[in-house]
Enzyme design. Structure first.
Site, mmCIF file in Angstrom:
data_model
loop_
_atom_site.group_PDB
_atom_site.id
_atom_site.type_symbol
_atom_site.label_atom_id
_atom_site.label_comp_id
_atom_site.label_asym_id
_atom_site.label_seq_id
_atom_site.Cartn_x
_atom_site.Cartn_y
_atom_site.Cartn_z
ATOM 1 N N HIS A 305 18.502 31.162 5.427
ATOM 2 C CA HIS A 305 17.193 31.125 5.262
ATOM 3 C C HIS A 305 16.786 29.655 5.670
ATOM 4 C CE1 HIS A 305 16.711 34.373 2.084
ATOM 5 N NE2 HIS A 305 16.371 34.807 3.383
ATOM 6 N N GLU A 546 2.269 55.310 32.885
ATOM 7 C CA GLU A 546 3.377 54.926 32.691
ATOM 8 C C GLU A 546 4.238 56.248 33.122
ATOM 9 O OE1 GLU A 546 4.172 53.848 28.610
ATOM 10 O OE2 GLU A 546 3.011 55.424 27.678
ATOM 11 N N ASP A 570 7.824 51.818 30.596
ATOM 12 C CA ASP A 570 8.057 52.954 30.930
ATOM 13 C C ASP A 570 8.051 53.509 32.398
ATOM 14 O OD1 ASP A 570 9.261 54.149 28.721
ATOM 15 O OD2 ASP A 570 7.023 53.947 27.610
ATOM 16 N N CYS A 617 -0.171 46.348 30.095
ATOM 17 C CA CYS A 617 0.375 46.046 28.925
ATOM 18 C C CYS A 617 1.921 45.976 28.797
ATOM 19 C CB CYS A 617 -0.613 46.777 27.750
ATOM 20 S SG CYS A 617 0.017 48.435 28.060
HETATM 21 C C1 PEP Z 1 5.212 50.159 28.511
HETATM 22 O O1 PEP Z 1 5.692 51.480 28.520
HETATM 23 O O2 PEP Z 1 4.988 49.525 29.353
HETATM 24 C C2 PEP Z 1 4.519 49.912 27.169
HETATM 25 C C3 PEP Z 1 3.702 48.881 26.956
HETATM 26 O O3 PEP Z 1 4.717 50.777 26.125
HETATM 27 P P1 PEP Z 1 5.999 50.700 25.209
HETATM 28 O O4 PEP Z 1 6.950 49.480 25.837
HETATM 29 O O5 PEP Z 1 5.569 50.523 23.840
HETATM 30 O O6 PEP Z 1 6.631 51.778 25.439
HETATM 31 MG MG MG Z 2 5.717 52.846 27.189
#
Ligand code: PEP
Ligand code: MG
Length: 658
Positions: A305, A546, A570, A617
Site C-alpha cells: 500500500h 472500427e 479494433d 478515439c
Molecule cells: C477502438 O477500438 O479503437 C476503441 C476505441 O474501442 P475499444 O478499445 O474500447 O475497443
Molecule cells: Mg473498439
C-alpha cells in the site's frame, strides 16, 4: 444449501474482490462458507478468504445455512461468476488501476539488497522519480506486550475493553473515510484497512486468546503476527503485502488499548525524505503527503500500500531495505532514486549534484508539457482541434479536467455494466451520463453505447459460446437484438442530453441497417419519454469506424450520422486480421501499417466530403508521430487517455507553427 461454480472474478479473490465478497456474505444472516479443494472457511472473514487463495478459473462451492441461505448462495455465486466483481477505479489493493481501468505496472522491483559502489543501499524501486532532501526518521517505539495472565473475570472485562478499542479504531478510520480531503486512491486503501479492523478472524482469534487468559495487547500482537506470517508465507506478492496491513491494524488496536497516540507525521518538513522501518498505509494516507519529498522503508514491496500511495501522489520511493534501513537513522540528508531503488545517505557533493540535475530535467519536462494543458490547439487555418479524454467512469472526470481535456471523446459505458451484479437501471444510467455532461459542458461528451461481447461477459446478459468472440455477437449487434438492454441506455442518454452537450456513438458498426435500426429505436424511446412526460433532448448520433466494412461504406454512413470516431484499436486488428490481444501477431497489429493508414484516410475523406466531424478515439490518436498525418487527413478531434493530452496539444501547436 450449496452450489459449485468456476470462479470468473478477474485474478481471483485477492484483496478488494475478497473484501467485497465478504461484505456481501455479511449482508446475509446465514452462516456462509466457501470451500476450495476440500478446505472450507467462513465467507465472512476476508483474512480467511484471502488465505484460501481462490484463483480465477478454480472450482469452489458456496455453502449456506440459515433463513436466507438460498438468496445468499445465489448472490455469492453471481459475484464469483462476474469477471469484474469488486473492481473499482481506485483499486487500492495491490494492483494500481490507470485512468482507464487498465493495470498500471509498478516500477520494476529489484528486491536484492546490496551495497552499491557509491556507498548507497539498494532496495525495491517502488515509485519512480528522483529526490534529495533532509532526512526525517520515523521510528515509533515498538509496542511490548505486558504478558499478564488474566483470571476468568478479568478476561471478561478485558474482552469488553478490547471491543471498545476495536470500535475506537474503526471510528477513527470511518472519520478519515468521511473526510473530504482524502484522495480517491487513498480512500480505497483506508477502506481495506477498515475491513481488516472488523475482520472476524483477526478480532475472533484475539478474543479467543483473551478468553484463555492473555491480556488484550499481547493477544492482538500475537494474532496479528501469526496472520502476518501466514500472509507472508504464501507465494503471492499481493497477499505478502497484506502482512503489513494486518500489523498496521494490530498496532492501531494496541495503541487504542494503551490509550496512546501514534507518533505523528504532522511535523515533517517540506521536501523531507521519510525514513521508516515500516510506515502503515493508515499513517501515510493521513500524512501531509504534499510535503513528503521521498519515502525510504525497511518493509514493503512494489505492490504494498505504501508503494501505491507513493505512486499515486508522485512521491519517489525505495522500499524493502530490511534491517539496513536503521543505518539511515542518523543521516542528515538522503538522495534516492525510485527508478533504480538506490538510496544514498549524506551524499557527496558530486553525487548530490548528479541527483539534483536529474530532478531539474524531470521538472523541466513536466513544466514544458504543463503549459499546453489549457491551450486550445488549432490547425494553421484556424480550425480548433479538440483534444478530448477517453474515460470509463465518473471518478476519472477530475483527472481528465486537470489534464486539460476539451470534453470526452469516448466514454466507455462497459464499466457501468460490468461493475454491478445486475444491469444498471435507466435512472442510474441517466444520472451517470447527466453528471458527465454537466462536468464538461459546454464541451461535448461522446458516450459510446454498450460495446460488449462474449469475451467480457456481463451479469444479466447471456452470451453464447463463440469460437471467435471478436467476430461474434458484440457491440451494436448484441444491443439491437436486446432492446430490453439497449432502450434503457438510449432513454438514459436522451434524458442526460438536457444537461449538457451529449453525443452518442455506436460501436462495431458494419452495416447501414444497424444505424437505421438504432435510429428507429431512438425515435421509439423519444416517443415513450414524451408519452410519459419525461424531459429529454435529442443528441447527435455518430458511429465508430472500427470495421473494414464501415470504412468501405463510409460515404453512405456519413449521410446517416453527424460524426465519425475512428476506433483504431479494433480497426487495426480487423484490417490486419491480427488479434489485438495476441502478442505473437503483435508486429502485424500496427496502426502505422499502410493498409490501416489507408483505411483511416478513406474514412476521413468520406467524412470531410459529407461535412461531418471526423475524430479518433483509438490509442493511435495520442501518437505524436502520427498526429500530423491525422490532421492532414482532416481529423478535427483526437481523444486519448488524459495523461497523453498535454503532449498531443504540444504536437498540434508545433505543427501549426511549422
Ligand atoms: C477502438 O477500438 O479503437 C476503441 C476505441 O474501442 P475499444 O478499445 O474500447 O475497443
Ligand atoms: Mg473498439
Amino acid at each position: 444449501m450449496e452450489r459449485s461454480t468456476i470462479v470468473r472474478v478477474h485474478e481471483g479473490l485477492h484483496a478488494r474482490p475478497a473484501t467485497r465478497f465478504v461484505r456481501l456474505a455479511k449482508s446475509f444472516e446465514s452462516e456462509v462458507e466457501i470451500v476450495k479443494a476440500g478446505k472450507a472457511v467462513s465467507a465472512k472473514s476476508s483474512v480467511k478468504l484471502m488465505l484460501l487463495g481462490v484463483k480465477e478459473n478454480q472450482e469452489v462451492t458456496v455453502r449456506a445455512n440459515g433463513a436466507d441461505a438460498v438468496e445468499a448462495v445465489e448472490a455469492l455465486i453471481g459475484y464469483l461468476e462476474n469477471p469484474r466483481a469488486g473492481i473499482e477505479e481506485e483499486d487500492a489493493d495491490g494492483e494500481q488501476k490507470g485512468i482507464n481501468g487498465e493495470a498500471v505496472k509498478p516500477v520494476t522491483a529489484s528486491p536484492t539488497l546490496q551495497e552499491t559502489p557509491s556507498g548507497g543501499l539498494r532496495g525495491v524501486a517502488a515509485s519512480e522519480g528522483v529526490a534529495v532532501g533532509p532526512a526525517f526518521a520515523h521510528f515509533p517505539p515498538e509496542i511490548r506486550p505486558q504478558a499478564r495472565t488474566l483470571t476468568p473475570e478479568e478476561a471478561e472485562a478485558e474482552i469488553v475493553r478490547f471491543g471498545h478499542a476495536v470500535s475506537a479504531v474503526q471510528a477513527r478510520m470511518d472519520k478519515v473515510l468521511a473526510s473530504e480531503g482524502l484522495a480517491a486512491g487513498d480512500r480505497g486503501i483506508v477502506a481495506a484497512l477498515r475491513d481488516l479492523a472488523a475482520d472476524d478472524t483477526l478480532i475472533g482469534d484475539a478474543e479467543t486468546m483473551i478468553r484463555a487468559g492473555t491480556d488484550a495487547v499481547a493477544a492482538v500482537i500475537a494474532t496479528a503476527a501469526r496472520l502476518a506470517a501466514e500472509f507472508g508465507s504464501v507465494e503471492d506478492p499481493y497477499l505478502n503485502a497484506r502482512a503489513d496491513d494486518v500489523q498496521a491494524v494490530g498496532r492501531q488496536i494496541c495503541l487504542a488499548l494503551l490509550g496512546q497516540d501514534d507518533v505523528s507525521l504532522e511535523d515533517i518538513p517540506q521536501g523531507a525524505i521519510l525514513i521508516a522501518e515500516d510506515i502503515g498505509a493508515w499513517d501515510l494516507s493521513r500524512a501531509p503527503l504534499k510535503r513528503i519529498g521521498g519515502i525510504v522503508c525497511g518493509h514493503g514491496g512494489a505492490t504494498s500500500h505504501i508503494a501505491i500511495i507513493a505512486r499515486s501522489h508522485g512521491i519517489p520511493a525505495v522500499l524493502g531495505l530490511g534491517a539496513r534501513v536503521s543505518d539511515l537513522r542518523d543521516a542528515r540528508e538522503i538522495a534516492l532514486d525510485g527508478n533504480s531503488g538506490l538510496v544514498v545517505a549524506d551524499p557527496a557533493a558530486d553525487v548530490k549534484a548528479g541527483y539534483l540535475q536529474r530532478i531539474e530535467e524531470a521538472v523541466k519536462e513536466r513544466h514544458a508539457l504543463d503549459v499546453f494543458k489549457d491551450v486550445t490547439p488549432k490547425r494553421t487555418d484556424g480550425t480548433v482541434i479538440e483534444v478530448a479524454a477517453n474515460i470509463g467512469s465518473l471518478e476519472e472526470i477530475e483527472a481528465a479536467q486537470a489534464a486539460g481535456a476539451m470534453g470526452v471523446g469516448l466514454f466507455r459505458t462497459e464499466l457501468l455494466f460490468m461493475r454491478h451484479m445486475h444491469l444498471p437501471s435507466e435512472d442510474m444510467q441517466a444520472e451517470t451520463y447527466a453528471a458527465l455532461a454537466r462536468a464538461f459542458a459546454p464541451h461535448p461528451v461522446i458516450v459510446r453505447t454498450l460495446d460488449i461481447g462474449g469475451d467480457k461477459p456481463v451479469a444479466g446478459i447471456e452470451f453464447p459460446e463463440e469460437e471467435n468472440p471478436f467476430l461474434g455477437w458484440r457491440g451494436i449487434r448484441m444491443c439491437l437484438d436486446r432492446p430490453d438492454i439497449f432502450k434503457p441506455q438510449l432513454k438514459a442518454l436522451l434524458r442526460a442530453a438536457v444537461h449538457g452537450n451529449v453525443k452518442v456513438m455506436l460501436p462495431m458498426v458494419s452495416d447501414l441497417t444497424e444505424v437505421r435500426r438504432a435510429k428507429t429505436l431512438i425515435d421509439e424511446c423519444a416517443g415513450e419519454l414524451t408519452r410519459d412526460g419525461v424531459y429529454f433532448a435529442h443528441f447527435h448520433l455518430g458511429v465508430m469506424i472500427e470495421t473494414p466494412a464501415a470504412v468501405l461504406i463510409a460515404p453512405a454512413l456519413a449521410k446517416e450520422v453527424s460524426f465519425f470516431s475512428i476506433g483504431t484499436n479494433d480497426l487495426t486488428q480487423y484490417v490486419m486480421a491480427a488479434d489485438r490481444l495476441n502478442p505473437t501477431v503483435g508486429a502485424l497489429n500496427d496502426v502505422a501499417n499502410p493498409a490501416v493508414m489507408a483505411a483511416i484516410e478513406m474514412t476521413a475523406k468520406a467524412g470531410v466530403e459529407a461535412g461531418i466531424m471526423v475524430g479518433m478515439c483509438g490509442e493511435a490518436a495520442a501518437r505524436p508521430d502520427l498526429i500530423p498525418e491525422f490532421l492532414r487527413m482532416g481529423l478535427t478531434e483526437l481523444s486519448m487517455s488524459p495523461a497523453s493530452i498535454s503532449r498531443a496539444k504540444k504536437r498540434i501547436v508545433e505543427l501549426s507553427k511549422e
